[in-house]
Design an enzyme around this catalytic site. Structure first.
Site, mmCIF file in Angstrom:
data_model
loop_
_atom_site.group_PDB
_atom_site.id
_atom_site.type_symbol
_atom_site.label_atom_id
_atom_site.label_comp_id
_atom_site.label_asym_id
_atom_site.label_seq_id
_atom_site.Cartn_x
_atom_site.Cartn_y
_atom_site.Cartn_z
ATOM 1 N N ASP A 48 -26.047 12.661 0.132
ATOM 2 C CA ASP A 48 -25.401 13.973 -0.043
ATOM 3 C C ASP A 48 -25.973 14.908 1.023
ATOM 4 O OD1 ASP A 48 -23.874 16.082 -1.191
ATOM 5 O OD2 ASP A 48 -25.506 16.664 -2.505
ATOM 6 N N SER A 49 -25.402 16.104 1.120
ATOM 7 C CA SER A 49 -25.970 17.099 2.031
ATOM 8 C C SER A 49 -27.283 17.656 1.466
ATOM 9 C CB SER A 49 -24.978 18.246 2.209
ATOM 10 O OG SER A 49 -24.720 18.822 0.934
ATOM 11 N N CYS A 71 -21.072 12.921 -2.642
ATOM 12 C CA CYS A 71 -20.683 14.218 -2.095
ATOM 13 C C CYS A 71 -19.174 14.209 -1.923
ATOM 14 C CB CYS A 71 -21.371 14.417 -0.746
ATOM 15 S SG CYS A 71 -20.820 15.877 0.155
ATOM 16 N N ASN A 72 -18.502 15.138 -2.583
ATOM 17 C CA ASN A 72 -17.036 15.192 -2.480
ATOM 18 C C ASN A 72 -16.587 15.578 -1.075
ATOM 19 O OD1 ASN A 72 -15.657 15.342 -5.505
ATOM 20 N ND2 ASN A 72 -17.771 15.990 -5.472
ATOM 21 N N THR A 73 -17.321 16.505 -0.444
ATOM 22 C CA THR A 73 -16.918 16.973 0.877
ATOM 23 C C THR A 73 -16.959 15.807 1.867
ATOM 24 O OG1 THR A 73 -17.997 19.062 0.300
ATOM 25 C CG2 THR A 73 -17.307 18.787 2.588
ATOM 26 N N CYS A 133 -17.564 19.184 -6.699
ATOM 27 C CA CYS A 133 -18.723 19.179 -5.809
ATOM 28 C C CYS A 133 -19.871 18.678 -6.673
ATOM 29 C CB CYS A 133 -19.017 20.590 -5.301
ATOM 30 S SG CYS A 133 -20.617 20.736 -4.487
#
Ligand code: DGL
Length: 265
Positions: free
Chosen positions: A11-12, A75-77, A189
């Site tokens: 993830d970020s 992470c959805n983005t 998110c």
């Protein structure tokens, strides 16, 4: 010989911990590498082109270093933008995280559902396709909030979310046409499940919050069925693309998620 290859979560920031938790509940001795692109955080305000080039490159380096059995883009983005590119670049199973619009459409009685994600996620054609395929008879209201991502990160560093900020963020959905009829919100998110109780408490009327984390955990267990795991939990690692004081402040929260060591990529 025991198979010690880890599951690699990406993830970020700390959002993917919301996917890690139900996975550890199903696979308690699975070795874990939790990777956070702290140098690239936040993703939600970045251009698609940046995420599309950054995520496959980073995952390539992580896979080379840790040799995982499976990668989870928690992470959805990153998933809605780069899942296809990552799958073509890496020769191992990749599980993505996409907005849980399908279960939300099944659950909604009012046929008005909200999608709360990052700015980048809510504008993705991927989300248009999910809405068209699974919620064509629903009004789908979208709102992107970078502030809520920061609030979730701060919560894990020990700062309680501000109820007024939560109410303001929810108003980004409810103030839109038909927003007052919305009975389900998709937490699109992974950071947002970390503040779901605070969001629910700030809602003006009862609303069901849905995300995909439990489904992803089941998918991971399914994809690794029949594989060996260590008999006892091993030392799990959190790896960051930049280790600074913000990251070090996360150490107690990371330990609560079973991550005992911090590495730098
Ligand atoms: N946790 C991420 C997601 O699921 C992104 C947060 C961010 O970096 O903006 O979309």
């Amino acid at each position: 010989m025991t198979d010690t290859r880890p599951l690699l979560f990406f993830d970020s920031g700390v959002g993917g911990l919301s996917v890690l938790a139900p996975t550890r509940a199903l696979l308690p001795t699975a070795p874990i590498v939790y990777a956070a692109d702290s140098a690239g955080y936040p993703y939600g305000t970045r251009a698609e082109t940046e995420i599309a080039s950054r995520v496959p490159a980073l995952l390539g380096r992580l896979v080379e270093r840790y040799r995982p059995r499976l990668v989870i883009i928690a992470c959805n983005t990153a998933s809605t933008i780069a899942l296809g590119a990552v799958r073509s670049a890496l020769d191992l199973p990749i599980v993505g995280t996409v907005p849980a619009i399908k279960p939300a459409a099944i659950a909604s009685k009012s046929r008005v559902i909200g999608v709360l994600g990052t700015e980048a996620t809510v504008r993705q054609p991927y989300v248009d396709r999910l809405a068209a395929e699974f919620a064509s008879d629903c009004t789908v209201i979208r709102h992107g909030s970078a502030e809520l991502v920061d609030i979730a990160e701060a919560k894990l560093r020990g700062k309680a979310p501000d109820p007024a900020a939560m109410a303001r963020i929810l108003a980004g959905l409810t103030d839109q046409p038909r927003g007052d009829e919305m009975d389900v919100i998709v937490l699109a998110c992974t950071h947002f499940r970390l503040v779901d109780a605070e969001l629910a408490a700030a809602a003006r009327r009862p609303v069901q919050l849905i995300d995909g984390a439990d489904g992803i955990a089941r998918r991971i267990a399914y994809l690794t069925r029949g594989q060996q795991w260590p008999a006892h939990p091993v030392d799990n690692v959190a790896v960051f693309t930049r280790v600074d004081s913000d990251v070090l402040e996360l150490a107690p929260a990371l330990r609560r998620f079973g991550l005992d060591r911090i590495d730098a990529l």
